[in-house]
Design a protein around this motif. Structure first.
Motif, PDB file in Angstrom:
ATOM      1  N   ALA A  33       0.835  -1.190   0.000  1.00  0.00           N
ATOM      2  CA  ALA A  33       0.000   0.000   0.000  1.00  0.00           C
ATOM      3  C   ALA A  33       0.875   1.246   0.000  1.00  0.00           C
ATOM      4  N   GLU A  34       0.346   2.300  -0.582  1.00  0.00           N
ATOM      5  CA  GLU A  34       1.142   3.517  -0.699  1.00  0.00           C
ATOM      6  C   GLU A  34       1.450   4.120   0.664  1.00  0.00           C
ATOM      7  N   GLU A  35       0.492   4.046   1.561  1.00  0.00           N
ATOM      8  CA  GLU A  35       0.696   4.608   2.887  1.00  0.00           C
ATOM      9  C   GLU A  35       0.557   3.515   3.932  1.00  0.00           C
ATOM     10  N   SER A  36       1.335   3.633   4.978  1.00  0.00           N
ATOM     11  CA  SER A  36       1.173   2.689   6.075  1.00  0.00           C
ATOM     12  C   SER A  36      -0.117   3.020   6.822  1.00  0.00           C
ATOM     13  N   HIS A  37      -0.658   2.036   7.485  1.00  0.00           N
ATOM     14  CA  HIS A  37      -1.955   2.176   8.134  1.00  0.00           C
ATOM     15  C   HIS A  37      -1.941   1.281   9.367  1.00  0.00           C
ATOM     16  N   PRO A  38      -2.538   1.750  10.473  1.00  0.00           N
ATOM     17  CA  PRO A  38      -2.496   0.962  11.713  1.00  0.00           C
ATOM     18  C   PRO A  38      -3.151  -0.404  11.585  1.00  0.00           C
ATOM     19  N   MET A  39      -4.095  -0.532  10.683  1.00  0.00           N
ATOM     20  CA  MET A  39      -4.803  -1.798  10.546  1.00  0.00           C
ATOM     21  C   MET A  39      -4.148  -2.717   9.525  1.00  0.00           C
ATOM     22  N   ARG A  40      -3.072  -2.277   8.951  1.00  0.00           N
ATOM     23  CA  ARG A  40      -2.414  -3.074   7.913  1.00  0.00           C
ATOM     24  C   ARG A  40      -0.979  -3.342   8.316  1.00  0.00           C
ATOM     25  N   HIS A  41      -0.463  -4.408   7.786  1.00  0.00           N
ATOM     26  CA  HIS A  41       0.901  -4.786   8.112  1.00  0.00           C
ATOM     27  C   HIS A  41       1.663  -5.028   6.824  1.00  0.00           C
ATOM     28  N   ASP A  42       2.847  -4.513   6.767  1.00  0.00           N
ATOM     29  CA  ASP A  42       3.671  -4.714   5.583  1.00  0.00           C
ATOM     30  C   ASP A  42       4.531  -5.954   5.775  1.00  0.00           C
ATOM     31  N   LEU A  43       4.594  -6.765   4.754  1.00  0.00           N
ATOM     32  CA  LEU A  43       5.392  -7.985   4.835  1.00  0.00           C
ATOM     33  C   LEU A  43       6.295  -8.098   3.623  1.00  0.00           C
ATOM     34  N   CYS A  44       7.384  -8.804   3.810  1.00  0.00           N
ATOM     35  CA  CYS A  44       8.233  -9.128   2.678  1.00  0.00           C
ATOM     36  C   CYS A  44       7.602 -10.294   1.919  1.00  0.00           C
ATOM     37  N   GLU A  45       8.132 -10.560   0.765  1.00  0.00           N
ATOM     38  CA  GLU A  45       7.582 -11.617  -0.077  1.00  0.00           C
ATOM     39  C   GLU A  45       7.588 -12.976   0.634  1.00  0.00           C
ATOM     40  N   ARG A  46       8.670 -13.260   1.293  1.00  0.00           N
ATOM     41  CA  ARG A  46       8.830 -14.557   1.944  1.00  0.00           C
ATOM     42  C   ARG A  46       7.795 -14.760   3.043  1.00  0.00           C
ATOM     43  N   HIS A  47       7.605 -13.751   3.870  1.00  0.00           N
ATOM     44  CA  HIS A  47       6.645 -13.908   4.945  1.00  0.00           C
ATOM     45  C   HIS A  47       5.209 -13.875   4.441  1.00  0.00           C
ATOM     46  N   ALA A  48       4.962 -13.164   3.370  1.00  0.00           N
ATOM     47  CA  ALA A  48       3.617 -13.178   2.784  1.00  0.00           C
ATOM     48  C   ALA A  48       3.302 -14.569   2.258  1.00  0.00           C
ATOM     49  N   ASP A  49       4.294 -15.211   1.668  1.00  0.00           N
ATOM     50  CA  ASP A  49       4.085 -16.552   1.133  1.00  0.00           C
ATOM     51  C   ASP A  49       3.833 -17.570   2.240  1.00  0.00           C
ATOM     52  N   ARG A  50       4.419 -17.323   3.381  1.00  0.00           N
ATOM     53  CA  ARG A  50       4.309 -18.291   4.478  1.00  0.00           C
ATOM     54  C   ARG A  50       3.174 -17.967   5.439  1.00  0.00           C
ATOM     55  N   LEU A  51       2.433 -16.940   5.125  1.00  0.00           N
ATOM     56  CA  LEU A  51       1.391 -16.486   6.031  1.00  0.00           C
ATOM     57  C   LEU A  51       0.329 -17.559   6.261  1.00  0.00           C
ATOM     58  N   ARG A  52      -0.050 -17.706   7.507  1.00  0.00           N
ATOM     59  CA  ARG A  52      -1.170 -18.580   7.839  1.00  0.00           C
ATOM     60  C   ARG A  52      -2.198 -17.753   8.581  1.00  0.00           C
ATOM     61  N   VAL A  53      -3.451 -17.982   8.292  1.00  0.00           N
ATOM     62  CA  VAL A  53      -4.500 -17.173   8.895  1.00  0.00           C
ATOM     63  C   VAL A  53      -5.125 -17.927  10.061  1.00  0.00           C
ATOM     64  N   PRO A  54      -5.739 -17.201  10.980  1.00  0.00           N
ATOM     65  CA  PRO A  54      -6.385 -17.850  12.128  1.00  0.00           C
ATOM     66  C   PRO A  54      -7.488 -18.797  11.666  1.00  0.00           C
ATOM     67  N   GLN A  55      -7.775 -19.763  12.497  1.00  0.00           N
ATOM     68  CA  GLN A  55      -8.839 -20.717  12.174  1.00  0.00           C
ATOM     69  C   GLN A  55     -10.159 -19.976  11.972  1.00  0.00           C
ATOM     70  N   GLY A  56     -10.864 -20.339  10.936  1.00  0.00           N
ATOM     71  CA  GLY A  56     -12.133 -19.683  10.656  1.00  0.00           C
ATOM     72  C   GLY A  56     -11.998 -18.490   9.731  1.00  0.00           C
ATOM     73  N   TRP A  57     -10.760 -18.121   9.430  1.00  0.00           N
ATOM     74  CA  TRP A  57     -10.513 -17.010   8.519  1.00  0.00           C
ATOM     75  C   TRP A  57     -10.118 -17.546   7.158  1.00  0.00           C
ATOM     76  N   GLN A  58     -10.366 -16.744   6.151  1.00  0.00           N
ATOM     77  CA  GLN A  58      -9.924 -17.118   4.814  1.00  0.00           C
ATOM     78  C   GLN A  58      -8.879 -16.132   4.325  1.00  0.00           C
ATOM     79  N   LEU A  59      -8.012 -16.641   3.493  1.00  0.00           N
ATOM     80  CA  LEU A  59      -6.925 -15.828   2.963  1.00  0.00           C
ATOM     81  C   LEU A  59      -7.188 -15.528   1.494  1.00  0.00           C
ATOM     82  N   ARG A  60      -7.125 -14.269   1.157  1.00  0.00           N
ATOM     83  CA  ARG A  60      -7.280 -13.871  -0.239  1.00  0.00           C
ATOM     84  C   ARG A  60      -5.986 -13.198  -0.695  1.00  0.00           C
ATOM     85  N   ASP A  61      -5.328 -13.840  -1.598  1.00  0.00           N
ATOM     86  CA  ASP A  61      -4.086 -13.308  -2.126  1.00  0.00           C
ATOM     87  C   ASP A  61      -4.377 -12.532  -3.406  1.00  0.00           C
ATOM     88  N   ARG A  62      -4.266 -11.242  -3.324  1.00  0.00           N
ATOM     89  CA  ARG A  62      -4.597 -10.401  -4.476  1.00  0.00           C
ATOM     90  C   ARG A  62      -3.354  -9.729  -5.046  1.00  0.00           C
TER      91      ARG A  62
END
Ligand SMILES: [Zn+2]
Length: 79
Positions: A33-62
């Motif tokens: 995102a162009e600007e940082s935001h308290p509700m968002r987290h910036d990740l590197c490519e590696r950690h984005a690829d390894r991301l796991r979401v909490p149970q009951g949540w779905q992950l949308r990779d856009r």
């Protein structure tokens, strides 16, 4: 100035932005995102690829989809 990955002990430059949409229990990954935001987290490519979401949540990779509507909607994520 380049932003860094939000993970502790990670010095990589962030390339993606992660957002939690509580209303639909969805975790979104999108281009940095162009600007940082308290509700968002910036990740590197590696950690984005390894991301796991909490149970009951779905992950949308856009990361391959532009533009990312959710990330442009200002306070849509505030809850
Ligand atoms: Zn990282």
């Amino acid at each position: 100035m380049a932003r860094r990955c939000a993970r502790p002990d990670c010095a990589e430059v962030a390339s993606t932005t992660l957002a939690y949409e509580y209303a639909t229990s969805t975790v979104w990954i999108g281009p940095l995102a162009e600007e940082s935001h308290p509700m968002r987290h910036d990740l590197c490519e590696r950690h984005a690829d390894r991301l796991r979401v909490p149970q009951g949540w779905q992950l949308r990779d856009r990361r391959d989809v532009l533009p990312l509507p959710l990330f442009g909607r200002g306070d849509a994520l505030a809850s």
